[in-house]
Design an enzyme around this catalytic site. Structure first.
Site, PDB file in Angstrom:
ATOM      1  N   ASP A  51       0.837  -1.198   0.000  1.00 47.66           N
ATOM      2  CA  ASP A  51       0.000   0.000   0.000  1.00 47.66           C
ATOM      3  C   ASP A  51       0.877   1.255   0.000  1.00 47.66           C
ATOM      4  O   ASP A  51       2.014   1.230   0.486  1.00 47.66           O
ATOM      5  CB  ASP A  51      -0.897   0.023   1.247  1.00 47.66           C
ATOM      6  CG  ASP A  51      -1.994  -1.035   1.191  1.00 47.66           C
ATOM      7  OD1 ASP A  51      -2.288  -1.512   0.085  1.00 47.66           O
ATOM      8  OD2 ASP A  51      -2.539  -1.359   2.261  1.00 47.66           O
ATOM      9  N   TYR A  79       7.016  -8.400   8.523  1.00 48.40           N
ATOM     10  CA  TYR A  79       6.592  -6.998   8.645  1.00 48.40           C
ATOM     11  C   TYR A  79       6.912  -6.456  10.029  1.00 48.40           C
ATOM     12  O   TYR A  79       6.867  -7.197  11.029  1.00 48.40           O
ATOM     13  CB  TYR A  79       5.082  -6.852   8.438  1.00 48.40           C
ATOM     14  CG  TYR A  79       4.577  -7.232   7.078  1.00 48.40           C
ATOM     15  CD1 TYR A  79       4.578  -6.313   6.029  1.00 48.40           C
ATOM     16  CD2 TYR A  79       4.072  -8.500   6.837  1.00 48.40           C
ATOM     17  CE1 TYR A  79       4.094  -6.656   4.771  1.00 48.40           C
ATOM     18  CE2 TYR A  79       3.596  -8.860   5.583  1.00 48.40           C
ATOM     19  CZ  TYR A  79       3.610  -7.927   4.562  1.00 48.40           C
ATOM     20  OH  TYR A  79       3.133  -8.277   3.319  1.00 48.40           O
ATOM     21  N   ASP A  93      -6.627   1.635   8.688  1.00 49.74           N
ATOM     22  CA  ASP A  93      -5.283   2.195   8.796  1.00 49.74           C
ATOM     23  C   ASP A  93      -5.366   3.713   8.946  1.00 49.74           C
ATOM     24  O   ASP A  93      -6.455   4.286   9.068  1.00 49.74           O
ATOM     25  CB  ASP A  93      -4.424   1.789   7.595  1.00 49.74           C
ATOM     26  CG  ASP A  93      -4.991   2.281   6.270  1.00 49.74           C
ATOM     27  OD1 ASP A  93      -5.827   3.199   6.262  1.00 49.74           O
ATOM     28  OD2 ASP A  93      -4.595   1.735   5.219  1.00 49.74           O
ATOM     29  N   ARG A 184      -3.528  -5.184   8.259  1.00 50.02           N
ATOM     30  CA  ARG A 184      -4.581  -4.275   8.749  1.00 50.02           C
ATOM     31  C   ARG A 184      -5.660  -5.052   9.479  1.00 50.02           C
ATOM     32  O   ARG A 184      -6.157  -4.641  10.522  1.00 50.02           O
ATOM     33  CB  ARG A 184      -5.208  -3.516   7.576  1.00 50.02           C
ATOM     34  CG  ARG A 184      -4.517  -2.213   7.248  1.00 50.02           C
ATOM     35  CD  ARG A 184      -5.250  -1.511   6.143  1.00 50.02           C
ATOM     36  NE  ARG A 184      -5.252  -2.276   4.907  1.00 50.02           N
ATOM     37  CZ  ARG A 184      -6.154  -2.151   3.953  1.00 50.02           C
ATOM     38  NH1 ARG A 184      -7.164  -1.311   4.091  1.00 50.02           N
ATOM     39  NH2 ARG A 184      -6.070  -2.855   2.842  1.00 50.02           N
TER      40      ARG A 184
END
Length: 312
Positions: A51, A79, A93, A184
């Site tokens: 993203d 991550y 988010d 998310r």
């Protein structure tokens, strides 16, 4: 435009994998196009969208490397995710509008216990604000139009979720997970379980299969280099397969393998192998072994093999 300028931007065959550290605010495709322009590459693609609000490792494949991009798409990912506890948003988010703010009363021990519940195989419902397609259109288009689409849950695996920071309701997790995991959604689910809600404040991809962000280059650094320096950053296509077992063939067998013929080999059956010729670094392609037969999956052309050998 002068003839010299035309010559400078002429596209050319470029083979390999560039590990890019994608900056904040740029789409994965925009990052690809900038790197492709800087390398003057004819053919390129990325290996899984990040993203715009996410940063970190974005492997970019060029030329022969594009044949193996699916390997990186299917690989486990790593991550660093920062959760904003007590804040829920429309998108899950920091890009979305705030829906609710709640006080965070959970202790670190309680948070650790909740996070531990999500380690292992879990079911996730993909977020509405995602690129997942429904009847040919990405879900985020429906979400922006105020249309809710029912999404079936999917099974993903969280291999590890370690708390590496907790300060002022910002919780940072070091996550290792299977492909298709929505961080998310993980953030929202952890917030829901804690009873205060949560959204994703920041996300940085640190790993994709055997590839890590500490070997990645920024776009700014890439732009400041000359063409020789940029080419030197390219990793060979087989870097995407570095954690697969390797198999070497002699000259005659290598030539036959490159035509797609099955070969008898003295090796155990394997779902994935990377195959090499007799010369060091003569990567030929990917294959699998079944009942003693080496069966090609993705092959390089003889021209691609020669090009990679000359660049090594």
């Amino acid at each position: 435009m002068t003839e010299a300028r035309k010559q400078r931007i002429q596209r050319r065959p470029v083979h390999g994998v560039l590990l890019l550290d994608k900056p904040l605010g740029l789409s994965s495709n925009d990052a690809l196009q900038k790197a492709k322009w800087l390398l003057r590459a004819e053919k390129g693609g990325h290996t899984g969208t990040l993203d715009p609000l996410a940063t970190g490792l974005l492997p970019l494949c060029f030329g022969a490397g594009t044949k193996f991009s699916q390997v990186s798409l299917d690989a486990d990912k790593g991550y660093l995710a920062t959760l904003n506890l007590g804040v829920t948003t429309t998108t899950g988010d920091a890009e979305g509008e705030v829906l609710e703010r709640r006080e965070v009363t959970a202790t670190r021990a309680q948070i650790e216990a909740v996070v531990a519940k999500f380690v292992g195989e879990i079911d996730q419902v993909p977020p509405m604000y995602s690129a997942l397609k429904h009847e040919g259109r990405p879900l985020y288009e429906y979400a922006r139009a105020g249309i809710h689409i029912e999404r079936p849950s999917r099974r993903v695996t969280i291999h590890r979720a370690d708390i590496v920071g907790f300060d002022n309701a910002l919780l940072t997790l070091d996550v290792s997970c299977s492909k298709g995991t929505y961080i998310r959604t993980l953030a929202e689910d952890i917030g829901r379980e804690l009873g205060c809600g949560a959204s994703l404040a920041a996300l940085r991809r640190t790993k994709s299969g055997p590839l890590t962000v500490d070997r990645a280059v920024s776009l700014d650094a890439l732009a400041a280099m000359n063409e020789v320096e940029r080419e030197a950053l390219l990793h060979p296509p087989d870097s995407l397969l570095a954690d697969w077992p390797a198999l070497s063939l002699d000259g005659d067998e290598a030539a036959r393998f490159l035509t797609g013929l099955r070969r008898r080999v003295k090796a155990q059956d394997a779902e994935n192998v990377r195959v090499y010729g007799p010369q060091p670094k003569a990567f030929l392609g990917s294959a699998h072994i079944k009942s003693g037969e080496l069966i090609a999956d993705r092959l390089l052309s003889p021209q691609e093999v020669e090009s990679l050998l000359s660049a090594a």
